[in-house]
Enzyme design. Structure first.
Site, PDB file in Angstrom:
ATOM      1  N   CYS A   1     -11.107   3.033   0.300  1.00 54.23           N
ATOM      2  CA  CYS A   1      -9.676   3.296   0.511  1.00 54.23           C
ATOM      3  C   CYS A   1      -9.272   2.424   1.681  1.00 54.23           C
ATOM      4  O   CYS A   1      -9.985   2.381   2.694  1.00 54.23           O
ATOM      5  CB  CYS A   1      -9.457   4.769   0.843  1.00 54.23           C
ATOM      6  SG  CYS A   1      -7.785   5.142   1.459  1.00 54.23           S
TER       7      CYS A   1
ATOM      8  N   CYS B   1      -4.324  -1.425  -2.034  1.00 53.68           N
ATOM      9  CA  CYS B   1      -4.512   0.023  -2.166  1.00 53.68           C
ATOM     10  C   CYS B   1      -5.442   0.235  -3.358  1.00 53.68           C
ATOM     11  O   CYS B   1      -5.117  -0.208  -4.477  1.00 53.68           O
ATOM     12  CB  CYS B   1      -3.151   0.670  -2.429  1.00 53.68           C
ATOM     13  SG  CYS B   1      -3.214   2.428  -2.805  1.00 53.68           S
TER      14      CYS B   1
ATOM     15  N   THR C   1      -6.149   2.999  -4.826  1.00 54.29           N
ATOM     16  CA  THR C   1      -5.576   3.968  -5.761  1.00 54.29           C
ATOM     17  C   THR C   1      -4.548   3.295  -6.674  1.00 54.29           C
ATOM     18  O   THR C   1      -4.573   3.464  -7.901  1.00 54.29           O
ATOM     19  CB  THR C   1      -4.917   5.123  -4.984  1.00 54.29           C
ATOM     20  OG1 THR C   1      -5.831   5.576  -3.980  1.00 54.29           O
ATOM     21  CG2 THR C   1      -4.556   6.267  -5.897  1.00 54.29           C
TER      22      THR C   1
ATOM     23  N   GLU D   1      -2.237   7.993   8.816  1.00 51.14           N
ATOM     24  CA  GLU D   1      -0.783   7.770   8.796  1.00 51.14           C
ATOM     25  C   GLU D   1      -0.140   8.266  10.089  1.00 51.14           C
ATOM     26  O   GLU D   1       0.865   7.738  10.532  1.00 51.14           O
ATOM     27  CB  GLU D   1      -0.143   8.493   7.599  1.00 51.14           C
ATOM     28  CG  GLU D   1      -0.393   7.815   6.261  1.00 51.14           C
ATOM     29  CD  GLU D   1       0.341   6.480   6.123  1.00 51.14           C
ATOM     30  OE1 GLU D   1       1.527   6.393   6.471  1.00 51.14           O
ATOM     31  OE2 GLU D   1      -0.309   5.510   5.660  1.00 51.14           O
TER      32      GLU D   1
ATOM     33  N   ASP E   1       0.871  -1.188   0.000  1.00 56.23           N
ATOM     34  CA  ASP E   1       0.000   0.000   0.000  1.00 56.23           C
ATOM     35  C   ASP E   1       0.904   1.233   0.000  1.00 56.23           C
ATOM     36  O   ASP E   1       2.111   1.141   0.248  1.00 56.23           O
ATOM     37  CB  ASP E   1      -0.910   0.004   1.237  1.00 56.23           C
ATOM     38  CG  ASP E   1      -1.813   1.231   1.297  1.00 56.23           C
ATOM     39  OD1 ASP E   1      -2.395   1.612   0.264  1.00 56.23           O
ATOM     40  OD2 ASP E   1      -1.928   1.848   2.375  1.00 56.23           O
ATOM     41  N   SER E   2       0.285   2.383  -0.233  1.00 57.67           N
ATOM     42  CA  SER E   2       1.037   3.641  -0.133  1.00 57.67           C
ATOM     43  C   SER E   2       1.524   3.889   1.298  1.00 57.67           C
ATOM     44  O   SER E   2       2.486   4.604   1.510  1.00 57.67           O
ATOM     45  CB  SER E   2       0.136   4.807  -0.549  1.00 57.67           C
ATOM     46  OG  SER E   2      -0.986   4.871   0.323  1.00 57.67           O
TER      47      SER E   2
ATOM     48  N   HIS F   1      -7.120   2.626   3.892  1.00 55.05           N
ATOM     49  CA  HIS F   1      -6.849   3.300   5.179  1.00 55.05           C
ATOM     50  C   HIS F   1      -8.118   3.416   6.041  1.00 55.05           C
ATOM     51  O   HIS F   1      -8.044   3.420   7.267  1.00 55.05           O
ATOM     52  CB  HIS F   1      -6.327   4.727   4.934  1.00 55.05           C
ATOM     53  CG  HIS F   1      -4.866   4.804   4.597  1.00 55.05           C
ATOM     54  ND1 HIS F   1      -4.368   4.430   3.383  1.00 55.05           N
ATOM     55  CD2 HIS F   1      -3.801   5.249   5.319  1.00 55.05           C
ATOM     56  CE1 HIS F   1      -3.054   4.637   3.359  1.00 55.05           C
ATOM     57  NE2 HIS F   1      -2.689   5.132   4.535  1.00 55.05           N
TER      58      HIS F   1
END
Ligand code: DGL
Length: 275
Positions: free
Chosen positions: A188, A77, A79, A156, A14-15, A190
């Site tokens: 998403c 992720c 995105t 984050e 993931d990012s 997150h």
């Protein structure tokens, strides 16, 4: 490239820390598997980057995990899946990738009001996977979309219930509730970390759809179909890599997943620290 067998690890990417919601589901469903997680935190958030830039980052990240000997890579992720899933499958046609797409299908099946809210990044909303699920599954429902600016950064930072996090969610969710939305899709990876806060805001009557368990089941299906499911007993190991600050990720892991694993920085990989 290392030889791949059933005892090779599963890669999850993931990012940032969002893919840990998928890591959690894979860990629960397949406890004996070894897992390697990569967070591209030098580049998080991906959500407002152009899709072709995210595609390059995703190719590098997948290359890194494949180089670690992973037998399958989960692009955990939305995105990065929107930007790169099709592309990496073309680039490495024999390698198994599992990606994310916003869970509009189960939402459309479960909504009673016919109104569904989707929370995702702006790149996800602009990508081909979202367009495709809307076209296939959203005929009879009305979709409401929100990008929740700043929410990925809050998560984050580990600010899962800070006042600012609540404000971002209220700005996204309250207008949807006023419209009669009864089902919210976490588009998403997150965002499942703030489901407790979403429940406080929206109440327990609203369905919240986290696709992670379904993704974990898909991982198991793909591994089974290739005879790559690890049949051993016990608990597998987990390694965590970041292109950002290892200490920061290490400090956050207990809060997010309750672990104490060592975090490595992947400075031997294509996803370089200086990027
Ligand atoms: N977790 C990611 C997703 O599922 C993206 C967050 C970001 O980096 O903007 O879309």
């Amino acid at each position: 490239m290392k030889t791949i067998s059933a005892d090779s690890p599963i890669g999850i990417y993931d990012s940032g820390v969002g893919g840990l919601t998928v890591w959690r589901a894979v860990r629960e469903l397949l406890p004996a598997e070894n897992l390697i997680y990569f967070a591209d935190q030098a580049k998080v958030p991906y959500g407002r980057r152009p899709l072709d830039e995210v595609r390059e980052l995703a190719v590098a990240a997948c290359g890194f995990l494949m180089g670690q000997g992973c037998k399958l890579v989960v692009i955990a992720c939305n995105t990065a899946s929107a930007a790169a899933l099709k592309y990496v499958r073309e680039l490495w046609p024999d390698f198994p990738f599992v990606g994310m797409e916003p869970a509009v299908k189960p939402a459309a099946e479960q909504t009673l009001s016919g109104k569904v809210g989707v929370l995702a990044t702006s790149s996800t909303f602009h990508g081909p996977l979202y367009a495709s699920v809307v076209e296939r599954f959203a005929h009879d429902v009305q979709l409401y979309q929100a990008t929740c600016p700043g929410l990925v950064q809050q998560i984050e930072n580990g600010s899962l219930d800070a006042p600012e996090t609540r404000q971002i969610l209220e700005a996204a969710v309250l207008p949807m509730l006023e419209e009669g939305v009864d089902t919210l899709v976490m588009g998403c990876t997150h965002f499942p970390f703030v489901i407790p806060l979403i429940r406080q805001i929206a109440g327990d009557a609203v369905r919240v759809i986290d696709p992670a368990p379904a993704v974990a089941r898909q991982v198991r299906r793909v591994l089974e179909s290739r005879d790559l499911l690890f049949e051993g007993e016990g608990f597998g190991k987990s390694l965590f890599y970041t292109s950002g600050e290892p200490k920061k990720l290490e400090a956050l892991l207990p809060k997010l997943i309750g672990g104490e694993d060592e975090v490595f920085r992947n400075n031997d990989a294509g996803v370089a620290l200086a990027m």
